[in-house]
Design a protein around this motif. Structure first.
Motif, PDB file in Angstrom:
ATOM      1  N   ASN A  19       1.038  -0.845   0.079  1.00 41.73           N
ATOM      2  CA  ASN A  19      -0.061   0.012   0.171  1.00 41.73           C
ATOM      3  C   ASN A  19       1.008   1.051   0.085  1.00 41.73           C
ATOM      4  O   ASN A  19       1.792   1.329   0.586  1.00 41.73           O
ATOM      5  CB  ASN A  19      -0.938  -0.055   1.166  1.00 41.73           C
ATOM      6  N   TYR A  20       0.467   2.238  -0.620  1.00 41.05           N
ATOM      7  CA  TYR A  20       1.319   3.468  -0.876  1.00 41.05           C
ATOM      8  C   TYR A  20       0.532   4.740  -0.504  1.00 41.05           C
ATOM      9  O   TYR A  20      -0.801   4.744  -1.022  1.00 41.05           O
ATOM     10  CB  TYR A  20       1.716   3.636  -2.382  1.00 41.05           C
ATOM     11  N   ILE A  21       1.096   5.509   0.127  1.00 36.71           N
ATOM     12  CA  ILE A  21       0.708   7.017   0.330  1.00 36.71           C
ATOM     13  C   ILE A  21       1.708   7.857  -0.349  1.00 36.71           C
ATOM     14  O   ILE A  21       2.851   8.065   0.168  1.00 36.71           O
ATOM     15  CB  ILE A  21       0.279   7.304   1.835  1.00 36.71           C
ATOM     16  N   GLU A  22       1.254   8.749  -1.348  1.00 36.35           N
ATOM     17  CA  GLU A  22       2.437   9.429  -2.041  1.00 36.35           C
ATOM     18  C   GLU A  22       1.915  11.003  -1.714  1.00 36.35           C
ATOM     19  O   GLU A  22       0.757  11.321  -1.500  1.00 36.35           O
ATOM     20  CB  GLU A  22       2.253   9.542  -3.381  1.00 36.35           C
ATOM     21  N   GLY A  23       2.810  11.830  -1.532  1.00 34.28           N
ATOM     22  CA  GLY A  23       2.584  13.296  -0.844  1.00 34.28           C
ATOM     23  C   GLY A  23       3.022  13.863   0.331  1.00 34.28           C
ATOM     24  O   GLY A  23       3.101  12.738   1.198  1.00 34.28           O
ATOM     25  N   ALA A  24       2.941  14.949   0.396  1.00 32.89           N
ATOM     26  CA  ALA A  24       3.214  15.400   1.856  1.00 32.89           C
ATOM     27  C   ALA A  24       2.043  14.789   2.971  1.00 32.89           C
ATOM     28  O   ALA A  24       0.940  15.262   2.580  1.00 32.89           O
ATOM     29  CB  ALA A  24       3.671  16.876   1.924  1.00 32.89           C
ATOM     30  N   LEU A  25       2.595  14.290   4.022  1.00 37.90           N
ATOM     31  CA  LEU A  25       1.531  13.770   4.855  1.00 37.90           C
ATOM     32  C   LEU A  25       1.629  14.345   6.224  1.00 37.90           C
ATOM     33  O   LEU A  25       2.574  14.203   6.750  1.00 37.90           O
ATOM     34  CB  LEU A  25       1.449  12.362   4.834  1.00 37.90           C
ATOM     35  N   ARG A  26       0.612  14.930   6.958  1.00 44.04           N
ATOM     36  CA  ARG A  26       0.543  15.361   8.426  1.00 44.04           C
ATOM     37  C   ARG A  26      -0.346  14.886   8.899  1.00 44.04           C
ATOM     38  O   ARG A  26      -1.597  14.662   8.698  1.00 44.04           O
ATOM     39  CB  ARG A  26       0.200  16.944   8.454  1.00 44.04           C
ATOM     40  N   VAL A  33      -0.393   9.863  17.874  1.00 43.42           N
ATOM     41  CA  VAL A  33      -0.359   8.966  16.891  1.00 43.42           C
ATOM     42  C   VAL A  33       0.562   7.761  17.169  1.00 43.42           C
ATOM     43  O   VAL A  33       1.533   7.924  17.679  1.00 43.42           O
ATOM     44  CB  VAL A  33       0.182   9.765  15.658  1.00 43.42           C
ATOM     45  N   ARG A  34      -0.022   6.837  16.833  1.00 48.78           N
ATOM     46  CA  ARG A  34       0.564   5.658  17.216  1.00 48.78           C
ATOM     47  C   ARG A  34       0.674   4.579  15.718  1.00 48.78           C
ATOM     48  O   ARG A  34      -0.219   4.651  15.180  1.00 48.78           O
ATOM     49  CB  ARG A  34      -0.271   4.790  18.244  1.00 48.78           C
ATOM     50  N   ILE A  35       1.743   3.786  15.752  1.00 50.49           N
ATOM     51  CA  ILE A  35       1.954   2.970  14.555  1.00 50.49           C
ATOM     52  C   ILE A  35       2.249   1.862  15.341  1.00 50.49           C
ATOM     53  O   ILE A  35       3.240   1.606  16.078  1.00 50.49           O
ATOM     54  CB  ILE A  35       3.059   3.487  13.626  1.00 50.49           C
ATOM     55  N   THR A  36       1.251   0.645  15.131  1.00 53.97           N
ATOM     56  CA  THR A  36       1.305  -0.558  15.780  1.00 53.97           C
ATOM     57  C   THR A  36       1.913  -1.712  14.720  1.00 53.97           C
ATOM     58  O   THR A  36       1.948  -1.401  13.414  1.00 53.97           O
ATOM     59  CB  THR A  36      -0.053  -1.300  16.233  1.00 53.97           C
ATOM     60  N   ASP A  37       2.349  -2.801  15.256  1.00 50.37           N
ATOM     61  CA  ASP A  37       2.653  -3.951  14.422  1.00 50.37           C
ATOM     62  C   ASP A  37       1.692  -4.941  14.057  1.00 50.37           C
ATOM     63  O   ASP A  37       0.305  -4.725  14.347  1.00 50.37           O
ATOM     64  CB  ASP A  37       3.850  -4.837  14.989  1.00 50.37           C
ATOM     65  N   ALA A  38       1.825  -6.117  13.730  1.00 55.50           N
ATOM     66  CA  ALA A  38       0.866  -6.943  13.483  1.00 55.50           C
ATOM     67  C   ALA A  38       0.259  -7.551  14.558  1.00 55.50           C
ATOM     68  O   ALA A  38      -0.914  -7.944  14.606  1.00 55.50           O
ATOM     69  CB  ALA A  38       1.471  -8.344  12.697  1.00 55.50           C
ATOM     70  N   ASN A  39       0.769  -7.360  15.681  1.00 57.51           N
ATOM     71  CA  ASN A  39       0.116  -7.816  17.062  1.00 57.51           C
ATOM     72  C   ASN A  39      -0.610  -6.738  17.888  1.00 57.51           C
ATOM     73  O   ASN A  39      -0.914  -6.781  19.135  1.00 57.51           O
ATOM     74  CB  ASN A  39       0.964  -8.434  17.935  1.00 57.51           C
ATOM     75  N   ASP A  40      -0.643  -5.433  17.176  1.00 58.01           N
ATOM     76  CA  ASP A  40      -1.244  -4.316  17.723  1.00 58.01           C
ATOM     77  C   ASP A  40      -0.558  -3.714  18.782  1.00 58.01           C
ATOM     78  O   ASP A  40      -1.003  -3.045  19.604  1.00 58.01           O
ATOM     79  CB  ASP A  40      -2.542  -4.471  18.141  1.00 58.01           C
TER      80      ASP A  40
END
Length: 199
Positions: A19-26, A33-40
């Motif tokens: 999956n791709y997100i292109e462009g400036a992202l805020r 803001v949290r980024i989790t792994d496959a086990n949440d």
């Protein structure tokens, strides 16, 4: 593809297994803001006070402005010289502090440090809550004590070899040179010329 903005400022799309997100992202404004792994499990959390990484962080290069707090870490380079730089852009000195004897806050006078001072000299210092910290040098298997610096005194465990030596009277009543032995019949002093005599 999902395109957002008058000029397709951001594009979200899926190709193959990615999956791709292109462009400036805020992301986020008032909340964390949290980024989790496959086990949440949270691996990256960003709040209004900073960012926290849980796990191993691998970077090819990093620049830090501020303070870094960590439980442990490893600086490793697969080949070539591994190097850590500590510098002052205003000639204000550079220091590496170690506090393993007290509470770890590196404050007061109960810690050790290695410092390149503003005069260009290298300072090595050790202190503890009793104000009697010593500097010890180990060699060989890292357990052979070679030199101990305590106060203004230096104690060598083994032999001392020097091209020349100068002993200067410091004004006290004690001997300038004091040679002692504890064996039955030791050689306390030997003066020889290796080129012409065995001494």
């Amino acid at each position: 593809k999902l395109k957002l903005g008058s000029d397709d400022d951001i594009v979200i799309h899926h190709t193959g297994g990615y999956n791709y997100i292109e462009g400036a992202l805020r992301i986020g404004k008032n909340n964390s803001v949290r980024i989790t792994d496959a086990n949440d499990d949270t691996r990256l959390q960003v709040t209004n006070t900073g960012a926290t990484v849980t796990g191993t962080l691998t970077a090819t290069n990093a620049t830090l402005n501020g303070s870094l707090t960590g439980v442990h870490g490893t600086f490793y380079k697969a080949s070539g010289q591994a190097q850590v730089n500590i510098g002052s852009g205003s000639a204000g000195g550079a220091i590496l502090c170690l506090d393993g004897d007290s509470n770890g806050d590196v404050s007061g006078g109960d810690y050790a440090f290695i410092r390149h001072n503003t005069s260009g000299d290298l300072d090595i210092a050790a202190d503890n809550p009793n104000n009697d910290g010593e500097i010890k040098f180990y060699t060989s298997d890292a357990s052979t004590l070679a030199l101990t610096l305590a106060g203004a005194n230096a104690t060598f465990t083994g032999d001392v070899t020097a091209k020349s030596a100068l002993f200067t009277d410091n004004g006290t009543a004690s001997p300038i040179v004091d040679i002692r032995a504890d064996d039955g019949s030791p050689w306390q002093l030997q003066i020889a010329n290796d080129s012409y005599s065995t001494g």
